[in-house]
Structures are given as C-alpha cells and as structure tokens.
Design a protein around this motif. Structure first.
Motif, PDB file in Angstrom:
ATOM      1  N   ILE A 142       0.842  -1.211   0.000  1.00 40.04           N
ATOM      2  CA  ILE A 142       0.000   0.000   0.000  1.00 40.04           C
ATOM      3  C   ILE A 142       0.868   1.248   0.000  1.00 40.04           C
ATOM      4  O   ILE A 142       0.660   2.173  -0.797  1.00 40.04           O
ATOM      5  N   ALA A 180       2.177   1.831  -3.340  1.00 37.02           N
ATOM      6  CA  ALA A 180       1.168   2.379  -4.258  1.00 37.02           C
ATOM      7  C   ALA A 180       0.968   3.874  -4.033  1.00 37.02           C
ATOM      8  O   ALA A 180       0.793   4.644  -4.986  1.00 37.02           O
ATOM      9  N   ARG A 188      -0.204   5.517  -7.399  1.00 41.53           N
ATOM     10  CA  ARG A 188      -1.259   4.656  -7.928  1.00 41.53           C
ATOM     11  C   ARG A 188      -2.491   4.718  -7.030  1.00 41.53           C
ATOM     12  O   ARG A 188      -3.566   4.251  -7.401  1.00 41.53           O
ATOM     13  N   PHE A 189      -2.324   5.257  -5.826  1.00 47.54           N
ATOM     14  CA  PHE A 189      -3.467   5.423  -4.932  1.00 47.54           C
ATOM     15  C   PHE A 189      -3.231   6.589  -3.979  1.00 47.54           C
ATOM     16  O   PHE A 189      -2.152   6.734  -3.418  1.00 47.54           O
ATOM     17  N   GLN A 198     -11.562   6.430  -6.296  1.00 49.33           N
ATOM     18  CA  GLN A 198     -10.364   5.765  -6.807  1.00 49.33           C
ATOM     19  C   GLN A 198     -10.318   4.343  -6.236  1.00 49.33           C
ATOM     20  O   GLN A 198     -10.686   4.116  -5.086  1.00 49.33           O
ATOM     21  N   THR A 199      -9.897   3.373  -7.046  1.00 47.30           N
ATOM     22  CA  THR A 199      -9.807   1.999  -6.535  1.00 47.30           C
ATOM     23  C   THR A 199      -8.461   1.392  -6.907  1.00 47.30           C
ATOM     24  O   THR A 199      -7.860   1.756  -7.917  1.00 47.30           O
ATOM     25  N   LEU A 200      -7.991   0.485  -6.059  1.00 45.90           N
ATOM     26  CA  LEU A 200      -6.783  -0.290  -6.373  1.00 45.90           C
ATOM     27  C   LEU A 200      -6.951  -1.673  -5.773  1.00 45.90           C
ATOM     28  O   LEU A 200      -7.111  -1.833  -4.563  1.00 45.90           O
ATOM     29  N   LEU A 201      -6.931  -2.680  -6.642  1.00 43.10           N
ATOM     30  CA  LEU A 201      -7.122  -4.065  -6.200  1.00 43.10           C
ATOM     31  C   LEU A 201      -5.768  -4.719  -5.968  1.00 43.10           C
ATOM     32  O   LEU A 201      -4.907  -4.707  -6.848  1.00 43.10           O
ATOM     33  N   LEU A 202      -5.567  -5.262  -4.753  1.00 43.68           N
ATOM     34  CA  LEU A 202      -4.290  -5.890  -4.394  1.00 43.68           C
ATOM     35  C   LEU A 202      -4.524  -7.329  -3.956  1.00 43.68           C
ATOM     36  O   LEU A 202      -5.521  -7.635  -3.312  1.00 43.68           O
ATOM     37  N   ASN A 214      -8.029 -10.865  -1.237  1.00 47.89           N
ATOM     38  CA  ASN A 214      -7.750  -9.644  -2.002  1.00 47.89           C
ATOM     39  C   ASN A 214      -8.198  -8.447  -1.178  1.00 47.89           C
ATOM     40  O   ASN A 214      -9.078  -8.567  -0.323  1.00 47.89           O
ATOM     41  N   LEU A 265      -9.425  -4.375  -1.794  1.00 46.46           N
ATOM     42  CA  LEU A 265      -9.708  -3.276  -2.714  1.00 46.46           C
ATOM     43  C   LEU A 265      -9.625  -1.966  -1.938  1.00 46.46           C
ATOM     44  O   LEU A 265     -10.473  -1.672  -1.096  1.00 46.46           O
TER      45      LEU A 265
END
Ligand code: BES
Ligand code: MN
Ligand code: ZN
Length: 501
Positions: free
Chosen positions: A44, A47, A52-53, A59-63, A71, A73
C-alpha cells in the motif's frame, strides 16, 4: 439483489474473497491501513509513493493478499471533512462494479474509516453505513429479464459490512434494512421503465399498482375510459384515442399522517410508448420512447417506498397512463380537445402529448385539496439540451418548495435545476381559437419552460413543482446507475418528503 449483512468483527479476522477498504485521502499509512500494509510487505505504501493510490473519491486499487482476505480493494473516499452519504454511496457503487467485473462472489467492507469520520456526530455512522449498502445495491442492477440465462455467469451475491462498534450495531442494522427498501423501490422503477411497450401498457401499470397497493397500506382505484369520459377528461382521452390500448388513470392513496392532513400529490406521466402520434417521431432511437412512463414508474415506486418505510405523511399518487399512437382514430394537428377543467386545447403537435395527459391528471389532483403538487414527467427533449443527463429541470410557482427540492437533489445526487417560468411564457400558450395550444409558435424556444407554462393553469394555486426528467430517467450518469433506466426521482422524493414533513 445482492445480500447485505453486518458482522461485528475486526476486518483482519474476517475471511473473505475480497475486503473493501475505504480510505480518506492519505500520504502515508497509519492504523489499520498500516497493519494491512505490513502484512502486504508495504504494497500500500508503495502504491501511495508511486501515485497509484491517494484516496481521491472513487479511486480503486485491487491488491492480492495472503491474509484472511484473499484480495483487498483500496477505495478512495476523499477528504474526511467532505465525506457525505451521497459520496459514500457513489464510492461503494464504484467498488462493487470493480469487484463484479473481477468475478468475486462474496465480499466484505471495512467500516472503520466511516466510524472515525462520524465520531461525535450522532446518527452519521449509521447513515454512512446505509449509504454503502445503498450504493452497492443500486450499482449491481441489471435488466436481463428477456435474456437466456448464462450458466457460467458469476454474480456478486453477498456483501458483509464489518462493524467493530457493538454500540452501533442496531443503528447499522436499521440502515441496512432501510437501504434495502430504497434499492428495492428504485429497482422496481427501473424494471417498469426497462420493460418494452408491448409488456408495460397502461393496463399493466394499473395491474402493477393494484398488486402493489394490496401488499402495502395503500388504496388504489383505476379509472377507465368510461369513468374518464364521465369526468370530461377529453385531453387525456384525446391522446389515448389513437391506440388500441385503453388508457388508465391510476389513483393511489397512502395515509400515514391521519385523515385530516392535506396530502402531497405526486402526478406521473405514464405514456407507455410515445410514437409522437400523427406528428410521428423519426425512426432512429424511437425504441427509447418506452421510457416515456418514467414519471409514473417513479410515482408508483415512491408510494411503495413511503409505505414500506411507514413515513408519517399523506401522499396521493396519480398516474396518467396512455399510449401515443398514429392511427385512423388518432387526434390530428389542429384538433381541439376539452379538458376536465373546462379549458379547451388546440393540439398543434400530437407529439406534445405528455402535457395533455397531465392537464387532466393535475385537475383531478385538485379534488384532494393538496398541500402541494409535484409532477414528474419525461416531458421535453429540450431539457437534454439544457442540462444533459446530469440534472432534472424544476419549474414551479413556489420558490421555497423549489429550494427544498434542490436541497434534496444535492443530498441524494439526484440533482434538479430551476428554469424560469415568466408571464411572457404563459402568454405564449394562448391559442387563437381555443383557450390554450399545446405547443408555442415557432421561434418562442424555451421548450422545457413552455411545457411547464402549459401545465400551470391546471396545477392549482397551492405550491406546485413540475420536474422534467426526460434527461435523467434514462442514461442518468452516476456510479450507481447503469445504461438505460435510472429510477431517478425515487431517492429525491423520499429525501424531500422526509425533510419537509
Ligand atoms: N416524450 C417526449 C420527450 C422526450 C424526449 C423524452 C427525449 C425523453 C427523451 C415528449 O412527449 C415529446 O415528444 N416532446 C416534444 C415536445 C415538442 C413537440 C413541443 C419534444 O421534446 O420534442
Ligand atoms: Mn411526445
Ligand atoms: Zn412523450
């Protein structure tokens, strides 16, 4: 509809396919986020560093994760002090759409960011939790009644809200149940609008209304051609006379505040298909005119919602339902109709039919000596030029009422914007040979205002607002809407009715 439940459990202990982690705007990880970041070997913070976040709204970021959640989000909800229920509704909608695309079946959402935002503000935590449920439920709507089932299709079936505050458990529970009712009502409106004109006819709307009323504490009566004739509803009947489908005037009464209180009357345009009549519309895109009963869908869904939430208000819903067709028996340009009010109307364009059916419905509304009247109608293409798919137009005779509707629009995202209605506009509705004409002379312009100007003499002296939803009932642009029918107006009116009672 997605199942939504609550669990009192720290997010890190909860086993799920994916954990939605709402985050305010951040520059570095702290608290729960830091713990999760550590368990993800700093994914995180990396990112955030690589931009990226940042936690910006939606805003979304899937890890991937090796913890209890497979996972994670990350979901941006913006600056803490700017968070509102509507913003959370939009963020939750954005999140579930991402997860739906990624084929997750069952997911969870961490509520701790919302809990800290709401700290010290009574009721806000429950409201924000409800907004998560509302946004998720609304966003996952699809109209696939006419499609063969795809066996391999994976659906997002379950969302668990993770709440660690036992003290707030019942408030969150209530909010979830309220959100489910709202989502259900909006979906009913969307269904009614999405069904084609060969399914949703005036008769279908009337049957739907009767069934809905029976299930709720609502009375329903339906006036047919005969009753309308007796009442002298020549304007509504004029529109219907070109169609083989009989018209219907559907009247619903909900008494939540005792018999004595004057009701709010909601009137909906229910043209189940608008060909334009003899003033035939061009072929391209005409199929979309199955949505010309959106005002009536909103009216029916709002009544059902108000009854299911047991609001302490009196509401009458009136739906003017007819089909606008060209045929040997259809009204022609130049024909003159006599409305229930006694006023005569020169029909110069049979495609301006919405105002004709509404005229008689508004006159009928006067029987209730209403406290206020709201009409909802996909009345003019011109409103798309003025406001696009972003807001509905409001025009009325009472500035305070319009302001309250604007406030409700801001609160729910179902924005409305006022257009003027001046005496000069009203003058332009006068006919040379009848009391009124249904379109103004060429060059007058102001199409949306002129629709309202025509309605005004029928609307009565009590506060009245006309809402033109031609641009928002279909293609309304929000994270929690999809292509096609939006159900615009249900959440707006609920908020308005709750705030003004
Ligand atoms: N149902 C239409 C309005 C409409 C247009 C709804 C686009 C949804 C999307 C309405 O009955 C209509 O045809 N209005 C005419 C009025 C004109 C003849 C004065 C229009 O807008 O062109
Ligand atoms: Mn029309
Ligand atoms: Zn129409």
């Amino acid at each position: 509809m997605i199942k939504i439940n609550q669990k009192i459990e720290p997010s890190l202990n909860h086993k799920t396919e994916c954990l939605i982690l709402p985050c305010v705007e951040i520059k570095k990880t702290t608290g729960l986020l830091k713990e999760i970041d550590d368990s993800l070997q700093g994914a995180i913070s990396a990112a955030i560093k690589n931009k990226r976040f940042s936690g910006k709204p939606n805003q979304t970021l899937l890890l991937n994760s090796t913890g209890k959640a497979s996972n994670i989000l990350l979901l941006g909800i913006g600056e803490a002090k700017e968070v509102t229920a509507e913003k959370i509704c939009q963020a939750a909608a954005t999140a579930v759409k991402v997860l739906e695309k990624s084929k997750f079946k069952s997911v969870a959402a961490d509520l701790s960011a919302l809990e800290s935002i709401a700290k010290g503000k009574s009721g806000l935590y429950g409201e924000l939790a409800g907004a998560v449920a509302e946004g998720a439920g609304l966003a996952l709507y699809h109209f696939d009644n006419y499609k063969s089932k795809d066996k391999d299709d994976v659906q997002l079936e379950k969302l668990t809200l993770l709440n660690t505050s036992k003290a707030q458990q019942s408030s969150v529970e209530k909010s979830i149940s309220r959100a489910e009712k709202i989502v259900h009502a909006v979906h009913i409106a969307r269904d009614l609008i999405s069904h084609p004109g060969n399914t949703v006819t005036p008769t279908y709307l009337a049957e739907h209304a009767k069934k809905m009323a029976r299930k709720n504490k609502i009375t329903c009566k339906v006036l047919g051609k005969k009753e309308m004739k007796k009442l002298g509803m020549g304007s509504l009947l004029g529109v219907a006379q070109g169609s083989d489908e009989p018209p219907a005037l559907i009247v619903l009464e909900y008494n939540g505040a005792g018999k004595k209180k004057a009701p709010t009357v909601i009137v909906g345009k229910g043209i189940t298909f608008d060909t334009g009549g003899i003033s035939l519309k061009p072929g391209g895109g005409m199929d979309e005119m199955k949505m010309d009963m959106s005002g009536s869908a909103t009216t029916l869904a709002t009544l059902e919602l108000v009854a299911s939430l047991k609001l302490k208000v009196n509401i009458v819903g009136i739906v003017a339902a007819a089909e606008n067709m060209p045929s040997g028996s259809a009204i022609k340009p130049g024909d003159i109709l006599k409305s229930m009010s006694g006023k005569t109307i020169e029909v110069l364009n049979t495609d301006a039919e919405g105002r004709l059916v509404l005229a008689d419905a508004l006159t009928y509304a006067q029987r209730y000596k209403p406290k206020e009247v709201i009409d909802l109608a996909t009345l003019t293409g011109a409103v798309l030029h003025a406001l696009g798919h972003q807001a509905a137009a409001v025009i009325g005779n009472n500035p305070a009422m319009i302001q309250k509707l604007k406030d409700a629009g801001e609160a729910t995202g179902e924005r409305v914007w006022e257009l003027p209605l001046w005496d000069e506009h009203e003058k332009a509705t006068k006919s040379d040979i009848a009391d009124l004409k249904n379109i103004a002379s060429p060059g007058v312009g102001a199409g949306t205002t002129m629709g309202a100007a025509f309605l005004k003499p029928f609307a009565g002296d009590q506060p009245w607002t006309h809402i033109d939803i031609a641009g928002t009932a279909w293609g309304f642009d929000r994270p929690y809407t999809n292509k096609g029918a939006s159900g615009f107006g249900v959440r707006l009116l609920l908020n308005y009715l709750e705030k003004t009672r």
